[in-house]
Design a protein around this motif. Sequence first.
Motif, PDB file in Angstrom:
ATOM      1  N   PHE A 324       0.879  -1.008  -0.021  1.00  0.00           N
ATOM      2  CA  PHE A 324       0.097   0.156  -0.097  1.00  0.00           C
ATOM      3  C   PHE A 324       0.874   1.292  -0.042  1.00  0.00           C
ATOM      4  CE2 PHE A 324      -1.969   3.436   2.476  1.00  0.00           C
ATOM      5  CZ  PHE A 324      -3.140   3.493   1.610  1.00  0.00           C
ATOM      6  N   VAL A 325       2.095   1.285   0.805  1.00  0.00           N
ATOM      7  CA  VAL A 325       2.560   2.710   1.000  1.00  0.00           C
ATOM      8  C   VAL A 325       3.622   2.821  -0.316  1.00  0.00           C
ATOM      9  CG1 VAL A 325       4.713   3.522   2.272  1.00  0.00           C
ATOM     10  CG2 VAL A 325       2.750   2.345   3.278  1.00  0.00           C
ATOM     11  N   VAL A 326       4.143   1.609  -0.932  1.00  0.00           N
ATOM     12  CA  VAL A 326       4.941   1.831  -2.029  1.00  0.00           C
ATOM     13  C   VAL A 326       3.857   2.293  -3.337  1.00  0.00           C
ATOM     14  CG1 VAL A 326       6.139   0.559  -3.678  1.00  0.00           C
ATOM     15  CG2 VAL A 326       6.661   0.273  -1.282  1.00  0.00           C
ATOM     16  N   LEU A 327       2.841   1.556  -3.423  1.00  0.00           N
ATOM     17  CA  LEU A 327       2.072   2.188  -4.357  1.00  0.00           C
ATOM     18  C   LEU A 327       1.455   3.392  -4.254  1.00  0.00           C
ATOM     19  CD1 LEU A 327       0.485   1.088  -6.929  1.00  0.00           C
ATOM     20  CD2 LEU A 327      -1.351   0.344  -5.598  1.00  0.00           C
ATOM     21  N   LEU A 328       1.020   3.810  -2.900  1.00  0.00           N
ATOM     22  CA  LEU A 328       0.668   5.098  -2.926  1.00  0.00           C
ATOM     23  C   LEU A 328       1.832   6.273  -3.341  1.00  0.00           C
ATOM     24  CD1 LEU A 328      -1.448   6.969  -1.383  1.00  0.00           C
ATOM     25  CD2 LEU A 328      -0.458   6.628   0.650  1.00  0.00           C
TER      26      LEU A 328
END
Length: 414
Positions: A324-328
């Motif tokens: 989630f953090v990387v994609l965000l």
Amino acid sequence: FRRPPVYKVRGPRRGTFGDVRTMKSAATRQRVGLTFLALGMAFFVAVRLGFLGTVILDRPIPVEPDDAYSYIVKASLLGSCFLQRCPALEDLRAQTTAPSSDPSVSNLRFRQYTRTLFQYHLPHSTLLLALNSAGVSWERAYAYVQYAGLALLGIAAGYFLYAIWGAGAAGIAMFLLALTLFRGQGMHAIVPSNLVLGIALALWGGMALEKRHPVLILGCIAAMLAMHPIGRLYSVATLLLLAVWTPRPWTPGNWVVLGAGAGLVAIASSLGFIFDRPALSMRPFWNMEVDYSLTHAILDNARAGHEILQAWVNSLGGRFEAAFVVLLGFIALPKEKRFNAFTLTAVLAGMWFLGFGHAMPGYPGITVIRLWIPLGLLLTGAVGYVAWRIMEIAVDGMRRSGGAKFRELASTNL
């Protein structure tokens, strides 16, 4: 007759107080971001130098003494028997290249060959030899190269992350990376493969910022190829990025650079088939483990890759949280920066997965471990970018809230 009134259509006003305030705000953010970057890079280098220096100053022998003395021996041979035709090395060559049907004996001979005769890191050996010729002991010379290599790696990593994610995000990422221990030599025990990584990171960062001078690109490719065999993969990745990032239509100069770079990679890859003295290329293998199949190698590499990836996502709270953090981070990037980030991620991920098919007898998973580092740096940059944007949003919110309260108090007092 009265003239009808003339209504002038005013364009957007320039130089207003709001515009100046916006410009000042952007300049302030840039300064704060660069400060974060400088602090992050300094913290990274200080932590790594402290870790390395503690070990070096605590004992008279170098870090990783088996590898260190192997590099020292080959540096001394560079000055005394570069062509490797002296009687001692001829005798050693005969012993280490003698075939054997026993896999354990074959692997042992191959390892000793690579530790004594395989001169795959000429620039590294040249630096050690130059320092020793200046009166520095071999151990001190090796330590100095490690210190300088750590500084190079820290600066190159920060510059690489800055080119993709911006100054503030890169600074936060460098703080995180300072406390991250990559497997193998990682970014703490400086060896030729790390020095190649430092050159590659600096080059890719410059290319992302459109600093693509032919001399710079070809010079870095030559340096990577001469420093370590993994430089071939980094050089191919460089040429792919250059082909993707160069605007169309290509000029004759662009074709020349791509062709010259591919030629350098081809020459470096064929040295072992052209001559064997001095041994400047790992091919051909005289002794390889006879029962180490490609399937076995892929399984070992896949196991190492899974362990590396699992450890990294666990450091962020788990698979879902990390994804989630990387994609965000990638989604939150401005549109003008997304192309470079996406294409660089694709090239580095492709290079990492390509390493799953590399069979290195005696060193299972070593290529996957090394190729994870640049990809891990890039993904950590995405985490830093999310953290930096949250900080920016929080500061903006507090500033607006404080301004509204100030105006409310002023109007009340009036």
